[in-house]
Design a protein around this motif. Structure first.
Motif, PDB file in Angstrom:
ATOM      1  N   UNK A 170     -23.438   5.124  82.737  1.00  0.00           N
ATOM      2  CA  UNK A 170     -25.507   4.304  82.755  1.00  0.00           C
ATOM      3  C   UNK A 170     -25.528   3.488  81.287  1.00  0.00           C
ATOM      4  N   UNK A 171     -25.108   4.103  80.252  1.00  0.00           N
ATOM      5  CA  UNK A 171     -24.743   3.090  79.075  1.00  0.00           C
ATOM      6  C   UNK A 171     -24.284   2.396  79.096  1.00  0.00           C
ATOM      7  N   UNK A 172     -23.373   2.493  80.033  1.00  0.00           N
ATOM      8  CA  UNK A 172     -22.291   1.063  79.941  1.00  0.00           C
ATOM      9  C   UNK A 172     -23.120   0.335  80.100  1.00  0.00           C
ATOM     10  N   UNK A 173     -23.710   0.165  81.650  1.00  0.00           N
ATOM     11  CA  UNK A 173     -24.231  -0.801  81.717  1.00  0.00           C
ATOM     12  C   UNK A 173     -25.963  -0.858  81.442  1.00  0.00           C
ATOM     13  N   UNK A 174     -26.462  -0.107  80.707  1.00  0.00           N
ATOM     14  CA  UNK A 174     -27.388  -0.617  80.079  1.00  0.00           C
ATOM     15  C   UNK A 174     -27.415  -1.377  78.873  1.00  0.00           C
ATOM     16  N   UNK A 175     -25.925  -1.568  78.197  1.00  0.00           N
ATOM     17  CA  UNK A 175     -25.429  -2.337  77.300  1.00  0.00           C
ATOM     18  C   UNK A 175     -24.349  -3.720  78.107  1.00  0.00           C
ATOM     19  N   UNK A 176     -24.585  -3.780  78.989  1.00  0.00           N
ATOM     20  CA  UNK A 176     -23.865  -5.003  79.648  1.00  0.00           C
ATOM     21  C   UNK A 176     -22.577  -4.755  79.093  1.00  0.00           C
ATOM     22  N   UNK A 177     -22.027  -3.413  78.772  1.00  0.00           N
ATOM     23  CA  UNK A 177     -20.606  -3.223  79.161  1.00  0.00           C
ATOM     24  C   UNK A 177     -19.912  -2.890  79.764  1.00  0.00           C
ATOM     25  N   UNK A 178     -18.851  -3.597  80.364  1.00  0.00           N
ATOM     26  CA  UNK A 178     -17.831  -3.691  81.609  1.00  0.00           C
ATOM     27  C   UNK A 178     -16.906  -3.381  81.499  1.00  0.00           C
ATOM     28  N   UNK A 179     -16.815  -1.882  82.420  1.00  0.00           N
ATOM     29  CA  UNK A 179     -15.935  -0.784  82.021  1.00  0.00           C
ATOM     30  C   UNK A 179     -14.853  -1.701  83.440  1.00  0.00           C
ATOM     31  N   UNK A 180     -13.515  -1.960  83.092  1.00  0.00           N
ATOM     32  CA  UNK A 180     -12.197  -2.297  83.061  1.00  0.00           C
ATOM     33  C   UNK A 180     -11.937  -1.839  83.409  1.00  0.00           C
ATOM     34  N   UNK A 181     -11.596  -0.507  84.035  1.00  0.00           N
ATOM     35  CA  UNK A 181     -10.656   0.330  84.291  1.00  0.00           C
ATOM     36  C   UNK A 181     -11.164   1.892  83.673  1.00  0.00           C
ATOM     37  N   UNK A 182     -11.086   2.930  84.524  1.00  0.00           N
ATOM     38  CA  UNK A 182     -11.534   3.626  84.056  1.00  0.00           C
ATOM     39  C   UNK A 182     -10.464   5.163  85.151  1.00  0.00           C
ATOM     40  N   UNK A 183     -10.314   6.448  84.265  1.00  0.00           N
ATOM     41  CA  UNK A 183      -9.815   7.323  84.662  1.00  0.00           C
ATOM     42  C   UNK A 183      -9.906   9.465  84.935  1.00  0.00           C
ATOM     43  N   UNK A 184     -10.065   9.816  85.885  1.00  0.00           N
ATOM     44  CA  UNK A 184     -10.692  10.952  85.754  1.00  0.00           C
ATOM     45  C   UNK A 184     -10.190  11.698  85.615  1.00  0.00           C
ATOM     46  N   UNK A 185     -10.369  12.950  84.575  1.00  0.00           N
ATOM     47  CA  UNK A 185      -8.822  14.100  85.360  1.00  0.00           C
ATOM     48  C   UNK A 185      -9.565  14.881  85.287  1.00  0.00           C
ATOM     49  N   UNK A 186      -9.275  16.112  86.251  1.00  0.00           N
ATOM     50  CA  UNK A 186      -9.492  17.057  86.563  1.00  0.00           C
ATOM     51  C   UNK A 186      -9.169  17.912  85.882  1.00  0.00           C
ATOM     52  N   UNK A 187      -9.304  19.368  87.285  1.00  0.00           N
ATOM     53  CA  UNK A 187      -8.032  20.853  86.391  1.00  0.00           C
ATOM     54  C   UNK A 187      -6.886  19.999  86.141  1.00  0.00           C
ATOM     55  N   UNK A 188      -6.172  20.756  85.538  1.00  0.00           N
ATOM     56  CA  UNK A 188      -4.798  20.792  84.771  1.00  0.00           C
ATOM     57  C   UNK A 188      -4.321  19.726  84.396  1.00  0.00           C
ATOM     58  N   UNK A 189      -5.169  18.390  84.200  1.00  0.00           N
ATOM     59  CA  UNK A 189      -5.745  17.191  83.909  1.00  0.00           C
ATOM     60  C   UNK A 189      -5.021  16.316  85.046  1.00  0.00           C
ATOM     61  N   UNK A 190      -4.658  16.791  86.358  1.00  0.00           N
ATOM     62  CA  UNK A 190      -4.825  15.691  87.363  1.00  0.00           C
ATOM     63  C   UNK A 190      -5.787  15.030  87.499  1.00  0.00           C
ATOM     64  N   UNK A 191      -5.061  13.803  88.259  1.00  0.00           N
ATOM     65  CA  UNK A 191      -6.342  13.250  88.568  1.00  0.00           C
ATOM     66  C   UNK A 191      -7.402  13.049  89.679  1.00  0.00           C
TER      67      UNK A 191
END
Length: 210
Positions: A165-186
């Motif tokens: 939401x902060x990126x959207x509000x600031x007009x910052x483009x999210x080019x790529x994202x990685x979500x890491x869960x338990x045990x550092x698994x994507x």
């Protein structure tokens, strides 16, 4: 550029490994809040970047310099304004945005200084954190939120959804994202999804000014 240590970099955290993968070889890199230089050292050795770092802690600065890195003492909240626009290809802020006094201003400087910014944040919306608050009524302590409430350096607790939401509000483009869960698994989910905000322990974002 400082002469780097001849020793190869040791194994690094999985989120830092992802950042190394995202950075183009030979790039100009500024690592903000670089700690003991673990990430910057890996980038210099493995991607041959022209790397610089700033770190608030003098212990961190000394440890980075001992690795042969070009690191100076500095504060993300006060010193980023002195860096020129587009001075670097990548500006990195790993697990530090929530510890700054003014995250929005810091993020604005990151995308100004670098053609790309890479930012990672712990996720206060992770389901175990929510459960801890609900069932125990206590501030949670996890691997990514690893301090008791009275000694934590974190000032602003945010969720993955808050960061999107902060990126959207600031007009910052999210080019790529990685979500890491338990045990550092994507976690196979986009950053703006409920699944990411529920299952992600932390998130890494590749950002750019719109």
């Amino acid at each position: 550029m400082a002469v780097t240590s001849l020793l190869p970099p040791a194994a690094i955290r999985s989120d830092l490994e992802s950042i190394v993968d995202w950075v183009e070889a030979g790039s100009r890199v500024l690592d903000v809040g670089c700690g003991d230089g673990e990430l910057l050292h890996a980038l210099v050795h493995r991607k041959q970047v022209d790397g610089r770092g700033i770190e608030l802690s003098m212990d961190g600065v000394r440890a980075s310099v001992a690795r042969g890195l070009a690191v100076i003492q500095g504060d993300a909240d006060t010193d980023l304004k002195d860096y020129p626009s587009d001075g670097f290809d990548y500006v990195i802020l790993s697990q530090t945005l929530q510890a700054t006094r003014h995250p929005r201003i810091v993020l604005d400087h990151l995308v100004r200084i670098g053609r790309h910014a890479i930012v990672s944040v712990p996720n206060f919306g992770y389901w175990r954190v929510r459960a801890d608050l609900l069932l125990r009524g206590r501030m949670p302590v996890t691997d990514r939120l690893g301090h008791e409430w009275y000694e934590t350096p974190n000032i602003h607790f945010c969720t993955i959804a808050d960061m999107v939401a902060l990126c959207q509000d600031m007009g910052v483009t999210i080019e790529r994202s990685l979500i890491l869960g338990a045990d550092d698994r994507a976690v196979p989910a986009p950053a703006d999804s409920v699944r990411a905000n529920w299952l992600g322990v932390q998130a890494v974002f590749l950002l750019q000014r719109s």
